[in-house]
Scaffold this motif. Structure first.
Motif: not given
Length: 551
Positions: A253-259
């Motif tokens: 959520s902090q980087q707004s991306r899937h990892e």
């Protein structure tokens, strides 16, 4: 117990049960895909079957031990993908995977299983969405432009592809496959830089790969990406895929991306820590079946024992797919490209309807018997069974939605038997009440005493049934596991219904003047037996007293 407290406890139990049912159906109708129907198994709705043929580097017959280990890993992968009701069986040198449903893409994904290695990237052509790997606390450096390299280049006339050595006239398919693998190793796993560059320039990523899953991890490798849009020159393997302890996908959520988060076992973790520390800014390739599934750029050293996150232009689906590939991809054998075929339902909806009709007829006969024999208690039995069915249906829908549970005919049989066991619990309770009344107690006083005696019997019987279902689930495979699962589930629900519905309703009925009438509750014959026993006992005491006076 005071009468007021006795009235409160049954009401509280019924309220708790009502809240449970309301919560379940709120999840059914207002969450997920909101489809109020359970998923059906392959025997009821058909599905997809994938056949995987094992391949060995020398074309020899694979060992049964290797096939069994591959079967176990693929079964684990099936469970990891959330596919229920599936089967993975050994058929000769093949593994046959059967998946319920009409979505063959998921079955094809299950067929993409082979040997996984981690190799350093010597030279590559990065795609536009090149991924990056970093330690959790590292800050990514500025991106660097990709180095030019051929992508999907056809075989040029001035640099023809090496011609495979002709197979002997009497060569078997296994001999031909071994010859193709040997030729591919000669060109794509050469240590000669000139041969490596020639292989990169002439490799056709759209053609069938004879080296699939049979590359030598101790030698360099020229490989394509799984999308076919990049060619890589890779160094020898540094970590075997079986050293991967776990892989999972999540949304940052902090980087707004899937990892994708990746962790290793102790040996692999130490190797990965040393490799990342010495190769910051370089790429590491994860190869599956001699193809590169991911080639992230190392942006920071990962300490031993720490997880590595792989980031990039992931969607939720692509991140989950990569995590499953890394977690379940490594097998002791490689397999030929799988082919998925549609399987028609072996039983179909007609059999489902016939089974449900048979179960309904049996249930109606049980209810009629209870109504005739127990009267008011039979009405409570019918109400309890209906509420139990309502509870079971909601749970079946939710299990299918969230863990992929599929209901097959064996599972339906487990449900019917489980509901029948619920009726057995009612009979035990009611007979204990009748035993108390035969001893001369009223219906009102017999209920709590009968419950104390029946409760232990009900719990003991259900415990034995649950243990049997659990053992059967652990030891069985295929549809038998579905039977054991539903049997164990209905055994647990039996206890919930008896404790939160049946006993509270009987307790409330015993407090009612109307339901306590023998003509209504059907216990008049039992009370008559109690009166006769009481009269006989009084007569016996009178006769004994008269004899004593005469003597």
């Amino acid at each position: 117990m005071a009468p007021s407290s006795g009235a409160v406890r049954p009401a509280r139990s019924l309220v708790i049960f009502g809240l449970i049912v309301a919560a379940l159906y709120a999840l059914v109708f207002f969450t997920g895909d909101k489809s109020p129907t359970p998923k059906l198994g392959i025997d009821l709705q058909g599905g997809t079957r994938v056949t995987l043929t094992a391949r060995t580097p020398d074309g020899s017959k694979p060992s049964q031990d290797a096939l069994r280990r591959a079967q176990g890993i693929i079964e684990t992968r099936v469970n990891g993908l959330g596919v229920s009701g599936s089967e993975v069986v050994i058929d000769g040198d093949n593994l046959v995977i059967t998946v319920p449903g009409d979505d063959s893409s998921q079955a094809r994904t299950l067929g993409q299983t082979a040997r996984l290695y981690i190799r350093p990237v010597v030279s590559s052509a990065a795609s536009s969405n090149a991924q990056s790997a970093k330690a959790p606390a590292a800050t990514p450096p500025a991106p660097t432009p990709p180095a030019p390299a051929p992508q999907n280049r056809p075989f040029p006339a001035q640099a023809p592809a090496p011609t495979p050595a002709p197979a002997p006239a009497e060569a078997t398919p296994a001999d031909q496959a071994a010859a193709e693998i040997a030729e591919a190793k000669k060109t794509r796993q050469s240590t000669d830089p000139a041969v490596q560059q020639q292989a990169m320039a002439t490799l056709n990523c759209d053609a069938a790969d004879p080296l699939q899953g049979n590359d030598d991890p101790t030698l360099p490798l020229v490989a394509c990406s799984v999308e076919g849009d990049a060619v890589y020159l890779l160094g020898p393997s540094i970590i075997d895929g079986q050293e991967i302890a776990d892989a999972s996908s999540a949304f940052n959520s902090q980087q707004s991306r899937h990892e994708v988060s990746l962790s290793f076992k102790s040996g692999g973790s130490n190797t990965w820590a040393q490799f990342t520390a010495a190769n910051i800014g370089k790429q590491a390739a994860f190869t599956l079946d001699s193809k590169v599934v991911s080639a992230p750029v190392i942006q920071g050293a990962t300490p031993a024992g720490s997880a590595t996150s792989i980031t990039g232009s992931f969607t939720a689906a692509s991140a989950k797919e990569l995590a499953n590939t890394l977690k379940y991809g490594s097998l002791p054998l490689s397999f030929q490209s799988s082919e998925a075929e549609t399987v028609s339902a072996t039983l179909g909806l007609a059999s489902l309807q016939a089974g449900l009709i048979a179960g309904a007829i049996g249930l109606v006969l049980v209810l009629l018997y209870c109504l005739i024999y127990y009267r008011m208690l039979g009405v409570l039995t019918a109400l309890s069974l209906i509420l139990s069915g309502v509870l079971v249906y909601a749970i079946m829908v939710l299990l299918g939605r969230y863990i992929g549970f599929t209901l097959d005919l064996a599972g339906i049989a487990g449900l019917i038997i489980g509901i029948g066991m619920t009726a057995d619990s009612f009979v035990v309770y009611f007979e204990r009440i009748k035993d108390e009344m035969r001893e001369g107690r009223s219906f009102r006083s017999a209920v709590p005493r009968g419950w104390e005696r029946a409760r232990r019997t009900i719990l003991s019987g259900n415990a034995v049934s649950f243990i049997a279902a659990a053992v059967l689930y652990i030891l069985a495979v295929g549809q038998v596991r579905g039977f054991a699962f539903t049997l164990g589930l209905t055994t647990i629900l039996d206890v919930i219904v008896v404790f939160l519905v049946t006993h509270p309703l009987v307790h409330l009925a015993s407090k009612s003047e109307f339901w306590s009438r023998p003509s209504v509750n059907g216990l008049g014959a039992v009370q008559q037996v109690a009166r006769e026993r009481k009269t006989a006992a009084a007569t016996s005491r009178t006769a004994a007293s008269a004899q004593a006076k005469e003597s």
